[in-house]
Design a protein around this motif. Structure first.
Motif, PDB file in Angstrom:
ATOM      1  N   SER A   1       0.848  -1.201   0.000  1.00 59.38           N
ATOM      2  CA  SER A   1       0.000   0.000   0.000  1.00 59.38           C
ATOM      3  C   SER A   1       0.879   1.245   0.000  1.00 59.38           C
ATOM      4  O   SER A   1       0.998   1.938   1.016  1.00 59.38           O
ATOM      5  CB  SER A   1      -0.924  -0.013   1.223  1.00 59.38           C
ATOM      6  OG  SER A   1      -1.829   1.066   1.178  1.00 59.38           O
TER       7      SER A   1
ATOM      8  N   ASP B   1      -9.167  -5.982   2.110  1.00 60.43           N
ATOM      9  CA  ASP B   1      -8.083  -5.708   3.053  1.00 60.43           C
ATOM     10  C   ASP B   1      -7.080  -6.855   3.040  1.00 60.43           C
ATOM     11  O   ASP B   1      -7.445  -8.018   2.806  1.00 60.43           O
ATOM     12  CB  ASP B   1      -8.628  -5.537   4.475  1.00 60.43           C
ATOM     13  CG  ASP B   1      -9.454  -4.263   4.628  1.00 60.43           C
ATOM     14  OD1 ASP B   1      -9.601  -3.536   3.621  1.00 60.43           O
ATOM     15  OD2 ASP B   1      -9.943  -4.011   5.746  1.00 60.43           O
TER      16      ASP B   1
ATOM     17  N   TRP C   1      -3.529  -4.944   7.535  1.00 62.57           N
ATOM     18  CA  TRP C   1      -3.561  -5.267   8.957  1.00 62.57           C
ATOM     19  C   TRP C   1      -2.308  -6.068   9.287  1.00 62.57           C
ATOM     20  O   TRP C   1      -1.975  -7.020   8.584  1.00 62.57           O
ATOM     21  CB  TRP C   1      -4.799  -6.085   9.310  1.00 62.57           C
ATOM     22  CG  TRP C   1      -6.102  -5.395   9.002  1.00 62.57           C
ATOM     23  CD1 TRP C   1      -6.586  -5.075   7.758  1.00 62.57           C
ATOM     24  CD2 TRP C   1      -7.086  -4.956   9.940  1.00 62.57           C
ATOM     25  NE1 TRP C   1      -7.803  -4.461   7.864  1.00 62.57           N
ATOM     26  CE2 TRP C   1      -8.155  -4.382   9.198  1.00 62.57           C
ATOM     27  CE3 TRP C   1      -7.191  -4.998  11.330  1.00 62.57           C
ATOM     28  CZ2 TRP C   1      -9.285  -3.850   9.793  1.00 62.57           C
ATOM     29  CZ3 TRP C   1      -8.325  -4.474  11.934  1.00 62.57           C
ATOM     30  CH2 TRP C   1      -9.357  -3.905  11.176  1.00 62.57           C
TER      31      TRP C   1
ATOM     32  N   GLN D   1      -3.750  -0.420   9.104  1.00 67.76           N
ATOM     33  CA  GLN D   1      -5.045  -0.206   9.743  1.00 67.76           C
ATOM     34  C   GLN D   1      -4.948  -0.482  11.240  1.00 67.76           C
ATOM     35  O   GLN D   1      -5.512   0.241  12.057  1.00 67.76           O
ATOM     36  CB  GLN D   1      -6.087  -1.127   9.100  1.00 67.76           C
ATOM     37  CG  GLN D   1      -7.504  -0.940   9.609  1.00 67.76           C
ATOM     38  CD  GLN D   1      -8.123   0.351   9.113  1.00 67.76           C
ATOM     39  OE1 GLN D   1      -7.538   1.056   8.290  1.00 67.76           O
ATOM     40  NE2 GLN D   1      -9.317   0.659   9.602  1.00 67.76           N
ATOM     41  N   LYS D   2      -4.181  -1.540  11.580  1.00 69.17           N
ATOM     42  CA  LYS D   2      -4.023  -1.900  12.979  1.00 69.17           C
ATOM     43  C   LYS D   2      -2.848  -2.845  13.143  1.00 69.17           C
ATOM     44  O   LYS D   2      -2.591  -3.677  12.286  1.00 69.17           O
ATOM     45  CB  LYS D   2      -5.302  -2.570  13.507  1.00 69.17           C
ATOM     46  CG  LYS D   2      -5.238  -2.968  14.978  1.00 69.17           C
ATOM     47  CD  LYS D   2      -6.524  -3.653  15.423  1.00 69.17           C
ATOM     48  CE  LYS D   2      -6.438  -4.056  16.892  1.00 69.17           C
ATOM     49  NZ  LYS D   2      -7.684  -4.753  17.338  1.00 69.17           N
TER      50      LYS D   2
ATOM     51  N   CYS E   1      -4.079  -8.977   5.155  1.00 70.48           N
ATOM     52  CA  CYS E   1      -3.580  -9.282   6.503  1.00 70.48           C
ATOM     53  C   CYS E   1      -2.170  -9.860   6.400  1.00 70.48           C
ATOM     54  O   CYS E   1      -1.939 -10.804   5.637  1.00 70.48           O
ATOM     55  CB  CYS E   1      -4.481 -10.287   7.203  1.00 70.48           C
ATOM     56  SG  CYS E   1      -6.143  -9.695   7.517  1.00 70.48           S
TER      57      CYS E   1
ATOM     58  N   LYS F   1      -6.210  -1.479   2.459  1.00 66.47           N
ATOM     59  CA  LYS F   1      -5.888  -1.411   3.883  1.00 66.47           C
ATOM     60  C   LYS F   1      -5.103  -2.659   4.286  1.00 66.47           C
ATOM     61  O   LYS F   1      -5.421  -3.766   3.839  1.00 66.47           O
ATOM     62  CB  LYS F   1      -7.165  -1.300   4.714  1.00 66.47           C
ATOM     63  CG  LYS F   1      -7.924  -0.002   4.504  1.00 66.47           C
ATOM     64  CD  LYS F   1      -9.196   0.021   5.341  1.00 66.47           C
ATOM     65  CE  LYS F   1      -9.976   1.319   5.117  1.00 66.47           C
ATOM     66  NZ  LYS F   1     -11.248   1.326   5.898  1.00 66.47           N
TER      67      LYS F   1
ATOM     68  N   ASN G   1       0.039   4.795   1.424  1.00 69.31           N
ATOM     69  CA  ASN G   1      -1.301   4.545   1.966  1.00 69.31           C
ATOM     70  C   ASN G   1      -2.397   4.724   0.920  1.00 69.31           C
ATOM     71  O   ASN G   1      -3.532   5.068   1.249  1.00 69.31           O
ATOM     72  CB  ASN G   1      -1.593   5.463   3.163  1.00 69.31           C
ATOM     73  CG  ASN G   1      -0.731   5.136   4.364  1.00 69.31           C
ATOM     74  OD1 ASN G   1      -0.328   3.992   4.541  1.00 69.31           O
ATOM     75  ND2 ASN G   1      -0.445   6.122   5.177  1.00 69.31           N
TER      76      ASN G   1
END
Length: 342
Positions: free
Chosen positions: A174, A223, A183, A206-207, A225, A181, A177
């Motif tokens: 990304s 998204d 993670w 994102q987190k 991961c 998204k 950004n």
């Protein structure tokens, strides 16, 4: 702006030159008096144009995929020709072709770039379209003796190297950004010190969280991961569950057995040193969608190449290292015999 109009110019030409000259003078005047806010508006407009061009390029790559044809040599030395189509969603700077050979990275930075490019290719077109479970496995440290010496210092060095790669991977998936998204998830057994380092190191996600809390809430369609160094069976089960709907990238899984990741997952990047007489003499390397390749470290010669079906254990995502190991040993022995013969 004040160049005299040459003699002999007709009236219509003089009027045209006069208007052009007046317009240029006006533009110069207004340029000197543009307000700061208007200049900022111009810069914002230019940035918006660049973003539009970027998105247009990605869409163009999707709508007009490219097709390439390559020839591979299997361990049986029978060449086969394969045609592949690339959608170009992650193909920012060119990509690899199905059936080509993988190569040993020249440095840690080159290894990271190879791995990130391979992960992008696997996300775009995984081996199993219904399961976007992707693996990436390599020695995080160049000093192999530090990987298994059991010291706390070496364990910290491995953690730092994994997090450094994880941060690069986030930026690669990304950039600025502007992509999907991302993670960043750690093992259920992650220590609090590792989580603290991860929160400080990993940017633009994102987190940053742990699988100890289960699959994260709010995971949206599209998204991505990243599961860093999973180490218990529950980690691998949750990664597979998430991969049914979202791309999941497992990086340098720990305590992994042959059943941890099934064979329908995609091994995007794999780099394994092959030793003989306690010395690294070659590598088994795979950069998706290229083949798995055994490379002689001394001569950089390709000793063999394999498809997934030829090298993976049964229905697992784990490669069988026996044939690559035999091939590098044979290469070392043949060089030694030639050296003795003069």
């Amino acid at each position: 702006f004040f160049t005299p109009i040459p003699d002999g110019t007709d009236r219509q030409q003089k009027d045209t030159l006069f208007h052009v000259s007046t317009s240029c003078q006006s533009m110069a005047f207004y340029d000197r008096h543009l307000s700061l806010s208007f200049r900022s508006l111009i810069m914002l407009s230019l940035n918006a144009l660049l973003i539009l061009l970027y998105c247009t390029t990605r869409i163009e790559g999707f709508l007009h995929p490219t097709t390439t044809t390559t020839t591979r040599t299997s361990p049986s030395l029978l060449p086969t020709t394969t045609t592949t189509t690339s959608l170009g969603l992650f193909d920012f700077f060119g990509g690899s072709s199905w059936g080509a050979n993988s190569s040993i990275p020249k440095s840690a930075a080159d290894r990271d770039k190879q791995a990130i490019d391979a992960i992008k290719a696997a996300i775009e077109k995984p081996k199993t379209s219904s399961l976007r479970l992707i693996e990436c496995e390599f020695p995080p440290l160049a000093e192999l003796n530090k990987l298994g010496d059991g010291s706390l210092r070496s364990a910290n060095l491995v953690d730092d190297a994994n997090l450094e790669f994880g941060n690069k991977l986030v930026k690669g998936l990304s950039p600025f950004n502007m992509g999907p998204k991302v993670w960043f998830l750690t093992s259920s057994a992650t220590s609090s010190s590792f989580m603290e380092k991860a929160s400080k190191t990993i940017k633009g996600v994102q987190k940053v969280g742990s699988l100890r809390s289960g699959i994260p809430e709010g995971l949206g369609k599209g998204d991505i991961c990243i599961v860093m160094a999973p180490s218990v069976r529950q980690d691998y089960l949750m990664a597979r569950e998430m991969a049914a709907s979202n791309p999941v990238v497992i990086v340098n899984g720990l305590a992994k057995d042959q059943k941890s990741v099934a064979g329908d997952a995609t091994m995007a990047y794999f780099l394994k040193p092959l030793t003989y007489n306690s010395q690294v003499v070659g590598y088994l390397v795979r950069k998706y969608p290229n083949d798995w390749t055994t490379v002689d470290l001394v001569t950089n010669e390709i000793l063999s190449s394999y498809t997934d079906g030829e090298i993976l254990f049964g229905k697992t995502n784990t490669p069988d290292l026996r044939d690559p190991g035999r091939r590098v040993q044979k290469a070392v022995d043949e060089r030694a015999i030639k050296a003795r013969q003069g």
